[in-house]
Design a protein around this motif. Structure first.
Motif, mmCIF file in Angstrom:
data_model
loop_
_atom_site.group_PDB
_atom_site.id
_atom_site.type_symbol
_atom_site.label_atom_id
_atom_site.label_comp_id
_atom_site.label_asym_id
_atom_site.label_seq_id
_atom_site.Cartn_x
_atom_site.Cartn_y
_atom_site.Cartn_z
ATOM 1 N N UNK A 35 10.828 14.690 2.016
ATOM 2 C CA UNK A 35 10.789 13.362 2.628
ATOM 3 C C UNK A 35 9.414 12.766 2.350
ATOM 4 N N UNK A 36 9.431 11.566 1.843
ATOM 5 C CA UNK A 36 8.179 10.865 1.603
ATOM 6 C C UNK A 36 8.043 9.684 2.538
ATOM 7 N N UNK A 37 6.854 9.458 2.992
ATOM 8 C CA UNK A 37 6.539 8.268 3.787
ATOM 9 C C UNK A 37 5.712 7.322 2.917
ATOM 10 N N UNK A 38 6.123 6.069 2.889
ATOM 11 C CA UNK A 38 5.457 5.050 2.097
ATOM 12 C C UNK A 38 5.126 3.867 3.008
ATOM 13 N N UNK A 39 4.195 3.064 2.573
ATOM 14 C CA UNK A 39 3.895 1.859 3.340
ATOM 15 C C UNK A 39 3.626 0.701 2.384
ATOM 16 N N UNK A 40 3.919 -0.464 2.880
ATOM 17 C CA UNK A 40 3.673 -1.693 2.138
ATOM 18 C C UNK A 40 2.892 -2.643 3.022
ATOM 19 N N UNK A 41 1.861 -3.230 2.468
ATOM 20 C CA UNK A 41 1.075 -4.239 3.164
ATOM 21 C C UNK A 41 1.057 -5.497 2.307
ATOM 22 N N UNK A 42 0.853 -6.639 2.947
ATOM 23 C CA UNK A 42 0.805 -7.887 2.165
ATOM 24 C C UNK A 42 -0.216 -7.801 1.036
ATOM 25 N N UNK A 43 0.209 -8.240 -0.129
ATOM 26 C CA UNK A 43 -0.658 -8.313 -1.307
ATOM 27 C C UNK A 43 -1.093 -6.937 -1.822
ATOM 28 N N UNK A 44 -0.410 -5.887 -1.381
ATOM 29 C CA UNK A 44 -0.732 -4.545 -1.864
ATOM 30 C C UNK A 44 0.528 -3.879 -2.398
ATOM 31 N N UNK A 45 0.347 -2.953 -3.322
ATOM 32 C CA UNK A 45 1.479 -2.207 -3.848
ATOM 33 C C UNK A 45 1.948 -1.185 -2.815
ATOM 34 N N UNK A 46 3.202 -0.779 -2.954
ATOM 35 C CA UNK A 46 3.717 0.277 -2.092
ATOM 36 C C UNK A 46 2.892 1.539 -2.317
ATOM 37 N N UNK A 47 2.510 2.172 -1.236
ATOM 38 C CA UNK A 47 1.618 3.328 -1.302
ATOM 39 C C UNK A 47 2.293 4.545 -0.688
ATOM 40 N N UNK A 48 2.259 5.651 -1.401
ATOM 41 C CA UNK A 48 2.729 6.919 -0.859
ATOM 42 C C UNK A 48 1.698 7.434 0.127
ATOM 43 N N UNK A 49 2.129 7.787 1.320
ATOM 44 C CA UNK A 49 1.211 8.162 2.392
ATOM 45 C C UNK A 49 1.239 9.669 2.652
#
Length: 125
Positions: free
Chosen positions: A34-48
């Motif tokens: 299971x991977x957790x990812x996050x997205x923020x405005x003006x940023x690429x999706x990031x693996x956390x």
């Protein structure tokens, strides 16, 4: 693929804690991690953070190392992302997803599928 279901997001002050949940009851149970990812405005999706099923090994991005922890409750078919000492830069929409092949890269969302709708985390006073 059947999407996962994320929950637990909300507004939290800097330095606070939050626990996100990921219900994996829907997809076929043959995924590797299971991977957790996050997205923020003006940023690429990031693996956390990643949690490997076979041996419960985890991987964390440098940006969250020592603050975020992944775990699971097998009986509930649920994975968790414990977020401690959160910072404003942790703000974003968080997603969980399944790694569909064994040689996955936790930082590459192309190795994952069954992304859900995500849950919003906002870190602000």
């Amino acid at each position: 693929q059947v999407p996962l279901v994320e929950s637990g997001g909300g507004l939290v002050p800097p330095g606070g804690s939050l626990r996100l949940s990921c219900d994996v009851s829907g997809p076929k149970q043959d995924f590797f991690a299971i991977g957790w990812f996050r997205e923020a405005p003006y940023k690429e999706r990031e693996g956390v953070v990643c949690y490997r099923r076979s041996d419960r090994q985890t991987w964390s991005a440098d940006s969250v190392k020592g603050r975020f922890t992944a775990s699971r409750d097998s009986a509930k078919n649920t994975y968790y992302l414990q977020m401690d000492n959160v910072k404003p830069e942790d703000t974003g929409r968080y997603y969980c997803a399944t790694a569909w092949r064994s040689n996955y890269d936790c930082s590459d969302s192309r190795d994952f599928n069954s992304f859900g709708h995500g849950t919003q985390v906002t870190v602000s006073p």
